[in-house]
Design a protein around this motif. Structure first.
Motif, PDB file in Angstrom:
ATOM      1  N   LEU A 142       0.857  -1.185   0.000  1.00  0.00           N
ATOM      2  CA  LEU A 142       0.000   0.000   0.000  1.00  0.00           C
ATOM      3  C   LEU A 142       0.894   1.237   0.000  1.00  0.00           C
ATOM      4  O   LEU A 142       1.660   1.442   0.944  1.00  0.00           O
ATOM      5  CB  LEU A 142      -0.939   0.000   1.208  1.00  0.00           C
ATOM      6  N   ILE A 143       0.826   2.002  -1.079  1.00  0.00           N
ATOM      7  CA  ILE A 143       1.606   3.245  -1.153  1.00  0.00           C
ATOM      8  C   ILE A 143       0.675   4.384  -0.748  1.00  0.00           C
ATOM      9  O   ILE A 143      -0.321   4.657  -1.413  1.00  0.00           O
ATOM     10  CB  ILE A 143       2.174   3.470  -2.569  1.00  0.00           C
ATOM     11  N   ASP A 144       1.009   4.998   0.372  1.00  0.00           N
ATOM     12  CA  ASP A 144       0.166   6.044   0.961  1.00  0.00           C
ATOM     13  C   ASP A 144       0.614   7.384   0.380  1.00  0.00           C
ATOM     14  O   ASP A 144       1.682   7.888   0.705  1.00  0.00           O
ATOM     15  CB  ASP A 144       0.359   5.973   2.487  1.00  0.00           C
ATOM     16  N   GLU A 145      -0.234   7.929  -0.487  1.00  0.00           N
ATOM     17  CA  GLU A 145       0.113   9.191  -1.158  1.00  0.00           C
ATOM     18  C   GLU A 145      -0.665  10.374  -0.573  1.00  0.00           C
ATOM     19  O   GLU A 145      -1.115  11.255  -1.305  1.00  0.00           O
ATOM     20  CB  GLU A 145      -0.163   9.064  -2.657  1.00  0.00           C
ATOM     21  N   ALA A 146      -0.786  10.406   0.754  1.00  0.00           N
ATOM     22  CA  ALA A 146      -1.557  11.476   1.391  1.00  0.00           C
ATOM     23  C   ALA A 146      -1.064  12.871   0.985  1.00  0.00           C
ATOM     24  O   ALA A 146      -1.846  13.809   0.889  1.00  0.00           O
ATOM     25  CB  ALA A 146      -1.500  11.313   2.909  1.00  0.00           C
ATOM     26  N   TYR A 147       0.238  12.994   0.736  1.00  0.00           N
ATOM     27  CA  TYR A 147       0.818  14.329   0.507  1.00  0.00           C
ATOM     28  C   TYR A 147       1.256  14.560  -0.933  1.00  0.00           C
ATOM     29  O   TYR A 147       1.925  15.545  -1.237  1.00  0.00           O
ATOM     30  CB  TYR A 147       2.016  14.527   1.458  1.00  0.00           C
ATOM     31  N   VAL A 148       0.894  13.652  -1.805  1.00  0.00           N
ATOM     32  CA  VAL A 148       1.507  13.624  -3.131  1.00  0.00           C
ATOM     33  C   VAL A 148       1.202  14.871  -3.977  1.00  0.00           C
ATOM     34  O   VAL A 148       2.012  15.262  -4.813  1.00  0.00           O
ATOM     35  CB  VAL A 148       1.064  12.325  -3.862  1.00  0.00           C
ATOM     36  N   ASP A 149       0.054  15.504  -3.733  1.00  0.00           N
ATOM     37  CA  ASP A 149      -0.312  16.650  -4.585  1.00  0.00           C
ATOM     38  C   ASP A 149       0.590  17.861  -4.357  1.00  0.00           C
ATOM     39  O   ASP A 149       0.556  18.810  -5.137  1.00  0.00           O
ATOM     40  CB  ASP A 149      -1.775  17.040  -4.346  1.00  0.00           C
ATOM     41  N   PHE A 150       1.384  17.825  -3.305  1.00  0.00           N
ATOM     42  CA  PHE A 150       2.315  18.934  -3.070  1.00  0.00           C
ATOM     43  C   PHE A 150       3.692  18.628  -3.644  1.00  0.00           C
ATOM     44  O   PHE A 150       4.676  19.289  -3.323  1.00  0.00           O
ATOM     45  CB  PHE A 150       2.423  19.214  -1.565  1.00  0.00           C
ATOM     46  N   SER A 151       3.771  17.595  -4.477  1.00  0.00           N
ATOM     47  CA  SER A 151       5.055  17.184  -5.048  1.00  0.00           C
ATOM     48  C   SER A 151       4.922  17.081  -6.560  1.00  0.00           C
ATOM     49  O   SER A 151       3.846  17.281  -7.113  1.00  0.00           O
ATOM     50  CB  SER A 151       5.456  15.820  -4.471  1.00  0.00           C
ATOM     51  N   ASP A 152       6.019  16.716  -7.217  1.00  0.00           N
ATOM     52  CA  ASP A 152       6.017  16.661  -8.683  1.00  0.00           C
ATOM     53  C   ASP A 152       5.718  15.281  -9.234  1.00  0.00           C
ATOM     54  O   ASP A 152       5.605  15.119 -10.437  1.00  0.00           O
ATOM     55  CB  ASP A 152       7.396  17.082  -9.223  1.00  0.00           C
ATOM     56  N   GLU A 153       5.698  14.267  -8.381  1.00  0.00           N
ATOM     57  CA  GLU A 153       5.492  12.930  -8.952  1.00  0.00           C
ATOM     58  C   GLU A 153       4.488  12.129  -8.133  1.00  0.00           C
ATOM     59  O   GLU A 153       4.165  12.487  -7.002  1.00  0.00           O
ATOM     60  CB  GLU A 153       6.812  12.169  -9.054  1.00  0.00           C
ATOM     61  N   ASN A 154       3.986  11.064  -8.752  1.00  0.00           N
ATOM     62  CA  ASN A 154       3.145  10.128  -8.015  1.00  0.00           C
ATOM     63  C   ASN A 154       3.440   8.732  -8.551  1.00  0.00           C
ATOM     64  O   ASN A 154       4.307   8.559  -9.403  1.00  0.00           O
ATOM     65  CB  ASN A 154       1.664  10.488  -8.150  1.00  0.00           C
ATOM     66  N   HIS A 155       2.714   7.739  -8.037  1.00  0.00           N
ATOM     67  CA  HIS A 155       3.003   6.350  -8.428  1.00  0.00           C
ATOM     68  C   HIS A 155       1.801   5.681  -9.066  1.00  0.00           C
ATOM     69  O   HIS A 155       1.691   4.463  -9.056  1.00  0.00           O
ATOM     70  CB  HIS A 155       3.479   5.566  -7.187  1.00  0.00           C
ATOM     71  N   LEU A 156       0.911   6.489  -9.636  1.00  0.00           N
ATOM     72  CA  LEU A 156      -0.289   5.907 -10.262  1.00  0.00           C
ATOM     73  C   LEU A 156       0.089   4.925 -11.369  1.00  0.00           C
ATOM     74  O   LEU A 156      -0.618   3.946 -11.602  1.00  0.00           O
ATOM     75  CB  LEU A 156      -1.191   7.014 -10.823  1.00  0.00           C
ATOM     76  N   ASP A 157       1.210   5.188 -12.042  1.00  0.00           N
ATOM     77  CA  ASP A 157       1.629   4.291 -13.133  1.00  0.00           C
ATOM     78  C   ASP A 157       1.978   2.880 -12.614  1.00  0.00           C
ATOM     79  O   ASP A 157       1.913   1.919 -13.375  1.00  0.00           O
ATOM     80  CB  ASP A 157       2.817   4.886 -13.913  1.00  0.00           C
ATOM     81  N   PHE A 158       2.294   2.757 -11.326  1.00  0.00           N
ATOM     82  CA  PHE A 158       2.577   1.420 -10.768  1.00  0.00           C
ATOM     83  C   PHE A 158       1.340   0.517 -10.895  1.00  0.00           C
ATOM     84  O   PHE A 158       1.449  -0.691 -10.979  1.00  0.00           O
ATOM     85  CB  PHE A 158       2.945   1.493  -9.278  1.00  0.00           C
ATOM     86  N   LEU A 159       0.152   1.160 -10.856  1.00  0.00           N
ATOM     87  CA  LEU A 159      -1.089   0.375 -10.903  1.00  0.00           C
ATOM     88  C   LEU A 159      -1.223  -0.381 -12.225  1.00  0.00           C
ATOM     89  O   LEU A 159      -1.866  -1.417 -12.287  1.00  0.00           O
ATOM     90  CB  LEU A 159      -2.309   1.281 -10.704  1.00  0.00           C
ATOM     91  N   ASP A 160      -0.609   0.155 -13.283  1.00  0.00           N
ATOM     92  CA  ASP A 160      -0.671  -0.533 -14.596  1.00  0.00           C
ATOM     93  C   ASP A 160       0.207  -1.780 -14.600  1.00  0.00           C
ATOM     94  O   ASP A 160       0.007  -2.687 -15.389  1.00  0.00           O
ATOM     95  CB  ASP A 160      -0.143   0.378 -15.719  1.00  0.00           C
TER      96      ASP A 160
END
Ligand code: PMP
Length: 348
Positions: A176-194
Motif C-alpha cells: 500500500l503506497i500512501d500518497e496522502a501528501y503527493v499533490d504537493f510534489s512533482d510525482e506520483n506512483h499511479l503508473d505502478f497500478l498498470d
C-alpha cells in the motif's frame, strides 16, 4: 475482568495532533490545508440535508466517478473511505490475519504501527539509512501487507522510486503506497497500478482538497483487490454530506491546483527563513516541514510558541533528534510563526 484482547490492552493508542477548542490559534500542527474549498461546493448541501433521514449511497457512486476522472482509472478500481485512515484499516482487515505480518519503515506515519498492533499483527520495521531514506527495496517475504508512505512523514520526502517499484515487483503480499501528501510534489506512483496487481495507492481529501473535517479518502488498485476490500468496509462508510461535498470539490480541480502552487511556494520560503534562523530543516515535498532549532530545545520551542498561540507539533523519535513539525499555513500565518520565533530568539 473485561475480555480485552492482549494486543489492545498493550497498545498505547494513536495520539492525534491537538485540536484546540479556543479561538485565535495559528494552527500549524496537523497538516490541514490553510485555504478553504471554493464556496460553490456548498450549493449541493441543502438538498442533501433534506435527505438526512435516508441512508447515503453505500458505494459512493458519484464520488468514485469524480475520483475516476481525476485519477484517470475506472471507478470500479476505486474504493471510497472515511478518510484514508479507513483505507489503511480496510487493507489490514482484508489481507492480514492476526499473527501474520505487516511491514513498514522505522520512521513513518505512526498510525501504521497502532492499527497493526490493535489488529494483533506481527510487525516488521524496515530500517531506513542514516538520512532516513529507503536505500534498497523492502524485502520482507513474510509480510502480507507493506505500508509505504511517499512522500513519507515526518520528513516529507518521496521514497526512492526504483526501490519502491522493486518492492512492489518482489513482494509476495500487497503493497500500500500512501500518497496522502503527493499533490504537493512533482510525482506520483499511479503508473505502478498498470504494472502491479498487488499495489494499492491511498489518497486523501484531507490535505490537498481542504476537507479534513469531512473524512474522505480513496484506495486505488486492481479490480481483484478492490472487490475484496469492498466487502470489508463499513456498510455506509461515507455520509451524504461528505460524499456530495467531496464530489463537488474533485470537480474543481483547477482551484485546488492553484492552492497547491501557493502552499509549495510558502513551503520553500519557510524552509529558507528557518535555515537563516538557525534551524536544521529537511527538504520537503509535502505540506509540512520537519525542523530542529540549534539554539533552543525543540520541546521548549513548541511550548513557547504555544504560549504565543502558534501551534506546531513536537516530534520525538529514538532515531532522530527532537524536532518540530510545522504545517504550511497561509503566508500571513507563516509570518506570524516567524515573528514569534524571532521574539523567542530575542529572549535567549
Ligand atoms: N497517511 C498519512 C501519511 C498521513 O500523514 C495522514 C494524516 N494524518 C493520513 C494518511 C490520514 O489522512 P486522512 O485524513 O485521509 O485519514
Amino acid at each position: 475482568m473485561l475480555p480485552i484482547r492482549d494486543c489492545v490492552r498493550q497498545t498505547p493508542g494513536y495520539t492525534p495532533g491537538e485540536q484546540p477548542q479556543g479561538e485565535g490559534f495559528t494552527k500549524l500542527n496537523t497538516n490541514e490545508n490553510p485555504y478553504p474549498p471554493p464556496p460553490e461546493i456548498f450549493q449541493t448541501l441543502p438538498a442533501q440535508l433534506e435527505k438526512a433521514r435516508l441512508y447515503p449511497d453505500p458505494v459512493s457512486t458519484e464520488l468514485r466517478k469524480a475520483a475516476a476522472e481525476v485519477y484517470g482509472i475506472p471507478s470500479d478500481r476505486i474504493l471510497a473511505g472515511n478518510g484514508s485512515d479507513d483505507i489503511l484499516n480496510i487493507a489490514l482487515r482484508t489481507f492480514v490475519n492476526p499473527g501474520e505480518t505487516v511491514a513498514f519503515l522505522d520512521l513513518t506515519y505512526s498510525l501504521y504501527e497502532t492499527i497493526a498492533r490493535v489488529h494483533g499483527a506481527n510487525i516488521v520495521e524496515f530500517r531506513t539509512n542514516e538520512k532516513f531514506e529507503l536505500d534498497r527495496p523492502v524485502i520482507c517475504p513474510e509480510a502480507n501487507l507493506i505500508f509505504l508512505a511517499s512522500p513519507n512523514p515526518p520528513l516529507g520526502k518521496h521514497l526512492h522510486r526504483e526501490y519502491l517499484e522493486e518492492t512492489c515487483a518482489r513482494a509476495s503480499g500487497v503493497v500500500l503506497i500512501d500518497e496522502a501528501y503527493v499533490d504537493f510534489s512533482d510525482e506520483n506512483h499511479l503508473d505502478f497500478l498498470d504494472r502491479h496487481e498487488n499495489v494499492i495507492i491511498s489518497r486523501t481529501m484531507s490535505k490537498s482538497y481542504s476537507l479534513a473535517g469531512l473524512r474522505v479518502g480513496f484506495g486505488l488498485s486492481s479490480r481483484a483487490i478492490i472487490e475484496q476490500m469492498d466487502k470489508v468496509r463499513d456498510s455506509y462508510n461515507l455520509d451524504r454530506i461528505a460524499q456530495t461535498l467531496a464530489t463537488s470539490a474533485l470537480q474543481q480541480n483547477e482551484h485546488f491546483r492553484e492552492i497547491w502552487r501557493k502552499v509549495r511556494a510558502t513551503r520553500e520560503r519557510l524552509i529558507a527563513s528557518l535555515r537563516e534562523s538557525g534551524f536544521v530543516v529537511f527538504d520537503s515535498e509535502a505540506n509540512f516541514v520537519l525542523a530542529s532549532p540549534s539554539w533552543i530545545a525543540a520541546s521548549d520551542l513548541y511550548t513557547e510558541l504555544k504560549e504565543r498561540k502558534v501551534l506546531v507539533r513536537y516530534f520525538k523519535h529514538p532515531r532522530i533528534r527532537d524536532h518540530v513539525r510545522i504545517s504550511i499555513g497561509t503566508d500571513a500565518e507563516i509570518d506570524r510563526l516567524l515573528d514569534a520565533i524571532q521574539e523567542i530568539q530575542a529572549t535567549r
